[in-house]
Scaffold this motif. Sequence first.
Motif, PDB file in Angstrom:
ATOM      1  N   CYS A 282     112.372  35.146  53.646  1.00 49.06           N
ATOM      2  CA  CYS A 282     113.023  35.585  54.878  1.00 49.06           C
ATOM      3  C   CYS A 282     114.224  34.680  55.083  1.00 49.06           C
ATOM      4  CB  CYS A 282     112.058  35.534  56.067  1.00 49.06           C
ATOM      5  SG  CYS A 282     111.571  33.875  56.528  1.00 49.06           S
ATOM      6  N   SER A 319     111.075  41.271  58.774  1.00 46.22           N
ATOM      7  CA  SER A 319     112.101  40.304  58.377  1.00 46.22           C
ATOM      8  C   SER A 319     111.798  39.724  57.002  1.00 46.22           C
ATOM      9  CB  SER A 319     112.179  39.164  59.403  1.00 46.22           C
ATOM     10  OG  SER A 319     110.919  38.515  59.523  1.00 46.22           O
ATOM     11  N   TRP A 320     110.580  40.009  56.490  1.00 42.89           N
ATOM     12  CA  TRP A 320     110.179  39.504  55.182  1.00 42.89           C
ATOM     13  C   TRP A 320     110.597  40.468  54.064  1.00 42.89           C
ATOM     14  CZ3 TRP A 320     108.465  34.763  54.068  1.00 42.89           C
ATOM     15  CH2 TRP A 320     107.963  33.985  55.126  1.00 42.89           C
ATOM     16  N   LYS A 321     111.096  39.918  52.985  1.00 41.13           N
ATOM     17  CA  LYS A 321     111.388  40.673  51.769  1.00 41.13           C
ATOM     18  C   LYS A 321     110.363  40.251  50.718  1.00 41.13           C
ATOM     19  CE  LYS A 321     114.983  42.389  53.796  1.00 41.13           C
ATOM     20  NZ  LYS A 321     114.929  43.776  54.336  1.00 41.13           N
TER      21      LYS A 321
END
Length: 506
Positions: A282, A319-321
């Motif tokens: 993130c 928001s996390w990849k």
Amino acid sequence: MNSQPYLLSARSIVKRFGPTRVLNGVDLSLARGEVHAFLGGNGAGKSTLIKIIAGQHDRDGGVLEFGGEALDGSAAARVDSGEIAVVNQELALLPHLSVAENIALPRLRRAGQRYSERAAETIAIEALSLIDPRFARESVGRMVGDLTLHERQLVEIARSLGSGAKLLLLDEPTANLTASETGRLFAVIRRLVTDTGLAVLFVSHRMREIRQIADVCTVIRDGKTAIDRVALNAITDADIVECMGQSIALEEGAAARGRGGHPSKARPDITAADGDTVTVRCVYIELAIRPGAIVGLAGAPTGPMALIEALTGMSETSSWKVERRGAPMAYASSAAAARAGVGFVSGDRANKGILGTLPIIDNLMAARRIVERRACVSHSELEEGARLIDALDIRAASLWDLPSTLSGGTQQKLLIARWLALKPQLLVLEEPTRGVDIRTKHEIYALIRKMAAQGTAVIWWSTEYVELVELCDTVLAFDLNGHPTRVLSDAQVTETQLADATGMAA
């Protein structure tokens, strides 16, 4: 501590479920103005006795008195009147009502008042503010069905604390709370006990918490009283655990820690060739999760849950990849994630884990059927199910029994067992030892270490820092606002470092 007569007296209580005798003559006495720890292993009968006291189960024998009067047929009425309040291990909120309605309606009904939205919000905010003022302000208008398990636990406790009860029955109330929330809850309980003479029956498997809050303890084992009203300052943890019949598990854990502190780190080295490294990133941080790693998540629920939802297909926006082999891991649903090799065990076993109306065999095979898109019980499933319950020491009379015949800790093993034969690439665990005893905890630890040794990468969220220290190679810490702060590895994974990185007491 007050002397007799006791507020609550249970003598020789017997309870049967079909041919199974769950309680076989339990004695329990609770005085006004005390916090009484009620202890025992999973399946010992603690929750059953609490439900008898609260009028949720009928007893088959014995004497039960409250305030010197028999509770025959009137226990539920005592709960309805507000004299007895209960927080069950599996929460009893109405998901289609708001937080304010869940907290205020029982109290307004007892008082015969007409419902007022403004009055309900005031009651709810006052009750919730005892534990978490910010959550109180933000949550009163939300539907309970939209809350996380952690948030629902706060609502359930607040409803009971604000009831004005004489007797408070708390069955694993801190299982989903952070250390700071637990501290505030204990402060409120202590104040009510001192100021109002409230009697509290407190069930927990966390010995540190029991020492913090309780005055005396009663231990039951196999449906019978093993220790009756012993002052906690007069008995050791080892004595309590031995009376619960769990000394072997405790000794094994202590021995493992003595040999090097982290039995999980004795696993064989697993290279990327045995599986794919998963990378999560993130704005604040990046972490590579190798096959066979056990990665802990520490901190208030907001941060860990956001990452868990991104990993398991429960969030459309995050928001996390998450990437594997440089390609995004994004799933439309938890079922799609499972078919891609991502397993998930929810800490909310009652609502998001156990399939209560289906037999044990269907619960064991649920993940396999999702992955393989099947629905019917096959002969091979029966064979595999029999092997699993034997290997995991799940004591069930039949694979066709309902999960309700099993203790809470055994149900938790059932959820993990779903994934054993599938060997997922990534297994995400949300508070997997919530409400389980010492022996079952160590059995779950062993299962997870075995899966990691076979190449499964494990994500483990826990509010118990001692658990993360014992089990995890790496821990990703989050602050109180849900932002990741640090990645701790190996010797850095200590309770002190975790407290510092999360801003929360150990």
